[in-house]
Design an enzyme around this catalytic site. Structure first.
Site, PDB file in Angstrom:
ATOM      1  N   ARG A   5       0.451  -5.358  16.967  1.00 47.94           N
ATOM      2  CA  ARG A   5      -0.718  -4.506  17.252  1.00 47.94           C
ATOM      3  C   ARG A   5      -0.546  -3.815  18.602  1.00 47.94           C
ATOM      4  NH1 ARG A   5      -4.064  -9.304  15.160  1.00 47.94           N
ATOM      5  NH2 ARG A   5      -4.175  -8.794  12.958  1.00 47.94           N
ATOM      6  N   PHE A  65      -4.505  -1.396   4.477  1.00 55.40           N
ATOM      7  CA  PHE A  65      -4.805  -2.826   4.379  1.00 55.40           C
ATOM      8  C   PHE A  65      -5.308  -3.302   5.758  1.00 55.40           C
ATOM      9  CE2 PHE A  65      -1.071  -1.826   1.737  1.00 55.40           C
ATOM     10  CZ  PHE A  65      -1.529  -2.161   0.474  1.00 55.40           C
ATOM     11  N   ASP A  74      -9.105  -0.293   3.137  1.00 55.48           N
ATOM     12  CA  ASP A  74      -9.040  -1.647   2.592  1.00 55.48           C
ATOM     13  C   ASP A  74      -9.931  -1.675   1.352  1.00 55.48           C
ATOM     14  OD1 ASP A  74      -8.095  -4.563   4.018  1.00 55.48           O
ATOM     15  OD2 ASP A  74      -9.521  -4.709   2.359  1.00 55.48           O
ATOM     16  N   ASP A 121       0.406  -2.978   6.052  1.00 48.94           N
ATOM     17  CA  ASP A 121       0.417  -4.439   6.215  1.00 48.94           C
ATOM     18  C   ASP A 121      -0.272  -5.085   5.004  1.00 48.94           C
ATOM     19  OD1 ASP A 121       0.662  -6.985   7.270  1.00 48.94           O
ATOM     20  OD2 ASP A 121      -1.128  -6.820   8.518  1.00 48.94           O
ATOM     21  N   CYS A 143       4.683  -9.923   4.140  1.00 50.96           N
ATOM     22  CA  CYS A 143       4.477 -11.331   4.503  1.00 50.96           C
ATOM     23  C   CYS A 143       4.772 -12.227   3.298  1.00 50.96           C
ATOM     24  CB  CYS A 143       3.059 -11.552   5.026  1.00 50.96           C
ATOM     25  SG  CYS A 143       1.786 -11.130   3.839  1.00 50.96           S
TER      26      CYS A 143
HETATM   27  N1  SAH Z   1      -3.552  -5.614   8.689  1.00 45.57           N
HETATM   28  C1  SAH Z   1      -4.534  -6.669   8.672  1.00 45.57           C
HETATM   29  C2  SAH Z   1      -4.222  -7.767   7.685  1.00 45.57           C
HETATM   30  C3  SAH Z   1      -4.046  -7.304   6.259  1.00 45.57           C
HETATM   31  S1  SAH Z   1      -4.388  -8.531   5.095  1.00 45.57           S
HETATM   32  C4  SAH Z   1      -4.701  -7.221  10.084  1.00 45.57           C
HETATM   33  O1  SAH Z   1      -3.967  -6.816  10.977  1.00 45.57           O
HETATM   34  O2  SAH Z   1      -5.570  -8.069  10.284  1.00 45.57           O
HETATM   35  C5  SAH Z   1      -4.371  -7.658   3.617  1.00 45.57           C
HETATM   36  C6  SAH Z   1      -5.609  -6.832   3.329  1.00 45.57           C
HETATM   37  O3  SAH Z   1      -5.345  -6.050   2.170  1.00 45.57           O
HETATM   38  C7  SAH Z   1      -6.877  -7.594   3.004  1.00 45.57           C
HETATM   39  O4  SAH Z   1      -7.888  -7.186   3.885  1.00 45.57           O
HETATM   40  C8  SAH Z   1      -7.252  -7.175   1.563  1.00 45.57           C
HETATM   41  O5  SAH Z   1      -8.651  -6.983   1.389  1.00 45.57           O
HETATM   42  C9  SAH Z   1      -6.528  -5.895   1.419  1.00 45.57           C
HETATM   43  N2  SAH Z   1      -6.091  -5.493   0.080  1.00 45.57           N
HETATM   44  C10 SAH Z   1      -5.470  -6.252  -0.857  1.00 45.57           C
HETATM   45  N3  SAH Z   1      -5.091  -5.497  -1.903  1.00 45.57           N
HETATM   46  C11 SAH Z   1      -5.482  -4.214  -1.622  1.00 45.57           C
HETATM   47  C12 SAH Z   1      -5.363  -2.968  -2.289  1.00 45.57           C
HETATM   48  N4  SAH Z   1      -4.729  -2.871  -3.454  1.00 45.57           N
HETATM   49  N5  SAH Z   1      -5.856  -1.863  -1.696  1.00 45.57           N
HETATM   50  C13 SAH Z   1      -6.490  -1.957  -0.507  1.00 45.57           C
HETATM   51  N6  SAH Z   1      -6.609  -3.099   0.193  1.00 45.57           N
HETATM   52  C14 SAH Z   1      -6.127  -4.222  -0.364  1.00 45.57           C
END
Ligand code: SAH
Length: 390
Positions: free
Chosen positions: A209, A225, A247, A295, A335
Site C-alpha cells: 500500500r 477488489f 468491489d 488484488d 494470494c
Molecule cells: N485489496 C484489499 C483486499 C482484497 S480481498 C485490501 O487491500 O484490503 C478481495 C475482495 O474482492 C473482497 O473484498 C471481495 O468482496 C472482493 N471480490 C471477490 N470477488 C469479486 C468480484 N468478482 N468482483 C468484485 N469484487 C470481488
C-alpha cells in the site's frame, strides 16, 4: 504414543523439515490416535522424524510440531513457540499498542494451522487444522498470559476447515471486544473480526500500500477488489487525481467509505460491481488509467484448482493492460496457495502479450515482514505480486 510409520523413502521431505505428511506416504498407523492428537512419525527403518498432529480426514494426514525428539507437545511447547513468534515481530517491526500485526503465521512460525492477528488490543485467532483445534484451550490460555489485557476472538471459519473435517468455531474467548481501531502507515482503520474477511483486515498488503501511495501523485487510479479501502486510501493520500474503487461487496465498500471519512481524505468514486464485468465495461467506454491495483480473492486455494484460477488471473490482467495508459504502473497480486510465483509471472506475461503491451517487471512484491516464510515451507509464500511498468 501412537505412531505413523512411513513408506520406504517417504521420509525425505520430513528430513528437509517440510512439516506436512501426506496420507499416501503412510504405510501404517500403530495405535489409535484421536483426531488432532499427537503422533510420532517414523521412517520405515524406525528413524524418529518428528511429533505431529494427526488429522485422519485430511489429505495432509499429519502436521509436524517438532523434529526434536526431546520436545514434548503441551502447554510449555506452545508457550515457547508463541513467545518466539511474537518476539520476532517485536524485533522486526516494534509495533506499538495502536498498531495491527500478524503475531503468528502458521507453519512458518512452527505452529501449523494457527494464525493470530493483533488489532490494537484485540487478538483474532484463526485455527484451521485438527491439531490446532485439539490444543485450542491451551493456545488461548498461553496467548492470554503472553498478551495480558487483550481480548481474544476466535475466527475459525476458513474454507479449508472442511478438508480437515472440522466445523467452524467463531466467538469471543477472552475479555470483551472494545474498539478494533488500529493504525497502519499513519491511517486509522477498523478491523471487523466478527464479519470481516479472514481475521478482519488484510495486513499482508501493508508495504505494498505504501508503494501504491508513492506512485499515485497526479494519477488516475483504479483499485480492483478494494475491500475496506487499504489501497484506495493510500492512493488518495498519495495525491491521486482520482481513484475508482471496485468491489462486489456492499459491506466492504461501506467500510472503505467510513475509512476515508475517518481519515479526512477526499471522497472518491466507489462501484459495487463484479470486477470481471467492470473491466470490460471500462474498456468499452475507452477509459484509461495510470495506476491499477489488482488484488483479487484467492482463486485457487489448492493446487488442484490452479488451472481455473489461472484463467481468472489471465482475464483480469489482460483487461488491466488494455486499460493502462502508456507509462503506467500495474500492481498485480495473487494470494492463491495453488499458484506459484513462477506460474503467476507466466500468466501476467501471457496477459501483456495478448493485450499487445510491452511491459517490464520493476519489482517482485510479497507480504509484509510479519508474514515471514519459513525456508522449509515454501507454501508459506502465498502472496506474490508484480509491479509492472508499461
Ligand atoms: N485489496 C484489499 C483486499 C482484497 S480481498 C485490501 O487491500 O484490503 C478481495 C475482495 O474482492 C473482497 O473484498 C471481495 O468482496 C472482493 N471480490 C471477490 N470477488 C469479486 C468480484 N468478482 N468482483 C468484485 N469484487 C470481488
Amino acid at each position: 504414543m501412537a505412531r505413523l510409520i512411513l513408506k520406504d523413502g517417504k521420509e525425505k521431505s520430513l528430513l528437509r523439515r517440510h512439516p506436512w505428511v501426506f496420507s499416501g506416504a503412510v504405510e501404517r498407523v500403530d495405535g489409535a490416535p484421536e483426531s488432532g492428537g499427537t503422533v510420532e512419525v517414523r521412517s520405515k527403518q524406525g528413524q524418529f522424524l518428528g511429533r505431529a498432529a494427526y488429522s485422519p480426514q485430511s489429505r495432509i494426514v499429519a502436521r509436524v510440531w517438532t523434529v526434536d525428539e526431546r520436545e514434548s507437545i503441551g502447554a510449555d511447547f506452545f508457550r515457547e513457540r508463541l513467545r518466539q513468534a511474537t518476539a520476532l515481530r517485536d524485533r522486526l517491526l516494534s509495533p506499538g499498542a495502536e498498531h495491527a500485526v500478524r503475531l503468528v503465521h502458521a507453519e512458518s512460525d512452527g505452529l501449523p494451522g494457527i494464525v493470530v492477528d493483533r488489532y490494537a488490543r484485540t487478538l483474532v485467532v484463526q485455527l484451521s487444522s485438527a491439531g490446532a483445534y485439539h490444543w485450542r484451550d491451551t493456545l488461548i490460555e498461553q496467548l492470554a498470559e503472553l498478551m495480558p489485557g487483550h481480548a481474544i476472538f476466535e475466527r475459525s471459519d476458513a474454507d479449508v476447515l472442511s478438508l480437515e473435517g472440522l466445523a467452524p468455531a467463531v466467538g469471543l474467548r477472552r475479555g470483551s471486544i472494545g474498539s478494533t481501531q488500529f493504525e497502519e502507515n499513519g491511517f486509522r482503520f477498523r478491523a471487523d473480526p466478527q464479519h470481516g474477511h479472514k481475521t478482519g483486515f488484510y495486513l499482508d498488503q501493508r508495504d505494498n500500500r505504501l508503494l501504491a501511495r508513492s506512485l499515485a501523485a497526479g494519477r488516475e487510479a483504479l483499485d480492483c477488489f478494494c475491500y475496506s479501502g487499504g489501497f484506495t486510501l493510500s492512493m488518495l493520500a498519495g495525491g491521486a487525481a482520482s481513484v475508482l474503487a471496485v468491489d462486489s461487496s456492499a459491506d466492504s465498500l461501506h467500510a472503505a467509505q467510513l475509512h476515508i471519512e475517518e481519515n479526512r481524505l477526499p471522497s472518491t468514486q466507489f462501484l459495487e460491481a463484479d470486477v470481471f464485468q467492470t473491466l470490460r465495461k471500462l474498456r468499452d467506454q475507452a477509459r484509461q488509467f495510470d495506476l491499477i491495483v489488482l488484488d483479487p480473492p484467492k482463486f485457487a486455494p489448492t493446487a488442484a484448482l490452479a488451472e481455473r484460477a489461472a484463467r481468472g488471473y489471465k482475464d483480469i490482467n489482460l483487461y488491466a493492460f488494455k486499460l493502462l495508459r502508456r507509462g503506467g504502473n500495474l500492481l498485480t497480486f495473487s494470494c492463491s496457495g495453488g499458484i506459484s510465483p513462477d506460474l503467476f509471472q507466466k500468466i501476467v506475461a501471457g496477459a501483456a502479450l495478448d493485450a499487445g503491451v510491452h511491459a517490464q517487471i520493476v519489482r517482485r512484491l510479497c507480504a509484509a515482514a510479519d508474514h515471514p516464510v519459513a525456508l522449509n515451507f515454501p507454501e508459506g509464500d502465498y502472496l506474490k505480486g508484480l509491479w509492472v511498468a508499461t
